[in-house]
Write a protein that holds these residues in place. Structure first.
Motif, mmCIF file in Angstrom:
data_model
loop_
_atom_site.group_PDB
_atom_site.id
_atom_site.type_symbol
_atom_site.label_atom_id
_atom_site.label_comp_id
_atom_site.label_asym_id
_atom_site.label_seq_id
_atom_site.Cartn_x
_atom_site.Cartn_y
_atom_site.Cartn_z
ATOM 1 N N PHE A 80 20.129 -16.137 -1.158
ATOM 2 C CA PHE A 80 20.308 -15.979 0.284
ATOM 3 C C PHE A 80 18.971 -16.073 1.013
ATOM 4 C CE2 PHE A 80 24.013 -12.837 -0.665
ATOM 5 C CZ PHE A 80 24.793 -13.874 -1.131
ATOM 6 N N LYS A 81 17.926 -15.505 0.411
ATOM 7 C CA LYS A 81 16.619 -15.437 1.070
ATOM 8 C C LYS A 81 16.053 -16.823 1.370
ATOM 9 C CE LYS A 81 12.492 -12.787 1.237
ATOM 10 N NZ LYS A 81 12.001 -11.480 0.970
ATOM 11 N N GLU A 82 16.437 -17.809 0.574
ATOM 12 C CA GLU A 82 15.984 -19.181 0.829
ATOM 13 C C GLU A 82 16.467 -19.677 2.196
ATOM 14 O OE1 GLU A 82 17.335 -21.597 -2.422
ATOM 15 O OE2 GLU A 82 16.269 -20.393 -3.906
ATOM 16 N N SER A 83 17.560 -19.111 2.686
ATOM 17 C CA SER A 83 18.137 -19.528 3.971
ATOM 18 C C SER A 83 17.734 -18.626 5.123
ATOM 19 C CB SER A 83 19.662 -19.532 3.864
ATOM 20 O OG SER A 83 20.089 -20.449 2.905
ATOM 21 N N ARG A 84 16.865 -17.662 4.881
ATOM 22 C CA ARG A 84 16.516 -16.653 5.891
ATOM 23 C C ARG A 84 16.065 -17.268 7.219
ATOM 24 N NH1 ARG A 84 11.949 -13.069 7.177
ATOM 25 N NH2 ARG A 84 12.838 -11.085 7.861
ATOM 26 N N LEU A 85 15.289 -18.306 7.157
ATOM 27 C CA LEU A 85 14.784 -18.931 8.384
ATOM 28 C C LEU A 85 15.533 -20.210 8.742
ATOM 29 C CD1 LEU A 85 10.944 -18.418 7.918
ATOM 30 C CD2 LEU A 85 12.570 -16.983 9.160
ATOM 31 N N LYS A 86 16.653 -20.450 8.089
ATOM 32 C CA LYS A 86 17.433 -21.664 8.350
ATOM 33 C C LYS A 86 18.747 -21.386 9.083
ATOM 34 C CE LYS A 86 15.644 -23.874 4.213
ATOM 35 N NZ LYS A 86 15.960 -24.356 2.879
ATOM 36 N N ILE A 87 19.078 -20.137 9.264
ATOM 37 C CA ILE A 87 20.353 -19.784 9.915
ATOM 38 C C ILE A 87 20.394 -20.349 11.335
ATOM 39 C CG2 ILE A 87 21.791 -17.874 10.722
ATOM 40 C CD1 ILE A 87 20.719 -16.268 8.299
ATOM 41 N N ASP A 88 19.287 -20.290 12.035
ATOM 42 C CA ASP A 88 19.238 -20.836 13.393
ATOM 43 C C ASP A 88 19.448 -22.341 13.391
ATOM 44 O OD1 ASP A 88 16.628 -20.898 12.118
ATOM 45 O OD2 ASP A 88 15.838 -21.650 14.016
ATOM 46 N N ASP A 89 18.863 -23.020 12.413
ATOM 47 C CA ASP A 89 19.033 -24.469 12.320
ATOM 48 C C ASP A 89 20.495 -24.830 12.048
ATOM 49 O OD1 ASP A 89 16.263 -24.741 12.654
ATOM 50 O OD2 ASP A 89 15.930 -24.604 10.487
ATOM 51 N N ASP A 90 21.125 -24.074 11.148
ATOM 52 C CA ASP A 90 22.544 -24.293 10.854
ATOM 53 C C ASP A 90 23.390 -24.063 12.097
ATOM 54 O OD1 ASP A 90 21.903 -24.811 8.237
ATOM 55 O OD2 ASP A 90 22.641 -22.906 7.457
ATOM 56 N N PHE A 91 23.095 -22.985 12.811
ATOM 57 C CA PHE A 91 23.848 -22.650 14.015
ATOM 58 C C PHE A 91 23.740 -23.762 15.050
ATOM 59 C CE2 PHE A 91 24.126 -20.633 18.212
ATOM 60 C CZ PHE A 91 25.382 -20.056 18.128
ATOM 61 N N LEU A 92 22.525 -24.229 15.289
ATOM 62 C CA LEU A 92 22.317 -25.273 16.290
ATOM 63 C C LEU A 92 22.925 -26.607 15.863
ATOM 64 C CD1 LEU A 92 18.658 -24.398 17.312
ATOM 65 C CD2 LEU A 92 20.758 -23.963 18.624
ATOM 66 N N ALA A 93 23.004 -26.849 14.548
ATOM 67 C CA ALA A 93 23.600 -28.089 14.031
ATOM 68 C C ALA A 93 25.102 -27.929 13.786
ATOM 69 C CB ALA A 93 22.907 -28.492 12.734
ATOM 70 N N ARG A 94 25.631 -26.756 14.094
ATOM 71 C CA ARG A 94 27.062 -26.452 13.904
ATOM 72 C C ARG A 94 27.467 -26.596 12.436
ATOM 73 N NH1 ARG A 94 25.615 -25.003 18.360
ATOM 74 N NH2 ARG A 94 26.693 -25.427 20.281
ATOM 75 N N LYS A 95 26.600 -26.097 11.551
ATOM 76 C CA LYS A 95 26.879 -26.127 10.116
ATOM 77 C C LYS A 95 27.064 -24.698 9.617
ATOM 78 C CE LYS A 95 23.314 -28.184 8.501
ATOM 79 N NZ LYS A 95 22.280 -28.932 7.812
ATOM 80 N N PHE A 96 27.700 -24.570 8.471
ATOM 81 C CA PHE A 96 27.999 -23.260 7.898
ATOM 82 C C PHE A 96 27.379 -23.099 6.512
ATOM 83 C CE2 PHE A 96 31.194 -23.720 11.107
ATOM 84 C CZ PHE A 96 31.390 -22.435 11.579
ATOM 85 N N ASP A 97 26.195 -23.632 6.309
ATOM 86 C CA ASP A 97 25.584 -23.598 4.987
ATOM 87 C C ASP A 97 25.355 -22.172 4.481
ATOM 88 O OD1 ASP A 97 25.625 -26.333 5.090
ATOM 89 O OD2 ASP A 97 23.464 -26.563 5.426
#
Length: 104
Positions: A80-97
């Motif tokens: 999970f920690k690998e995605s810690r700073l990517k949640i915003d990018d997913d949100f803005l790209a409308r992805k659910f990674d």
């Protein structure tokens, strides 16, 4: 006025999700659009969707989902920690990674 916006957005969301013709990906995209609109326009506190926000969401998620540190394995938290700073990018790209990572 703010209450009218919230009620209006909720009604639109319920209306859209009542259609069976929308596939799950489209529903998810619409949901993220509504959440984004609420965060930007209706919420009493405005948020910048950036890495700082992503880190706060991640930390709060982990704190609330596994406050006793008894649910997730250490290896899960490391993934999970690998995605810690990517949640915003997913949100803005409308992805659910991140969501998919946690659910799997």
């Amino acid at each position: 006025m703010r209450l009218i916006k919230i009620v209006g957005l909720s009604a639109v969301m319920l209306f859209l999700f009542s259609f069976k013709t929308l596939n799950d990906d489209r529903k998810d995209s619409v949901l993220l659009d509504v959440v984004s609109t609420i965060l930007k326009q209706v919420h009493f506190e405005t948020y910048e969707i950036d890495d700082d926000y992503s880190a706060k969401v991640y930390d709060l998620f982990l704190e609330r989902m596994d406050y006793n540190k008894s649910f997730f394995l250490q290896s899960d938290v490391a993934k999970f920690k690998e995605s810690r700073l990517k949640i915003d990018d997913d949100f803005l790209a409308r992805k659910f990674d991140f969501f998919d990572l946690v659910v799997d």
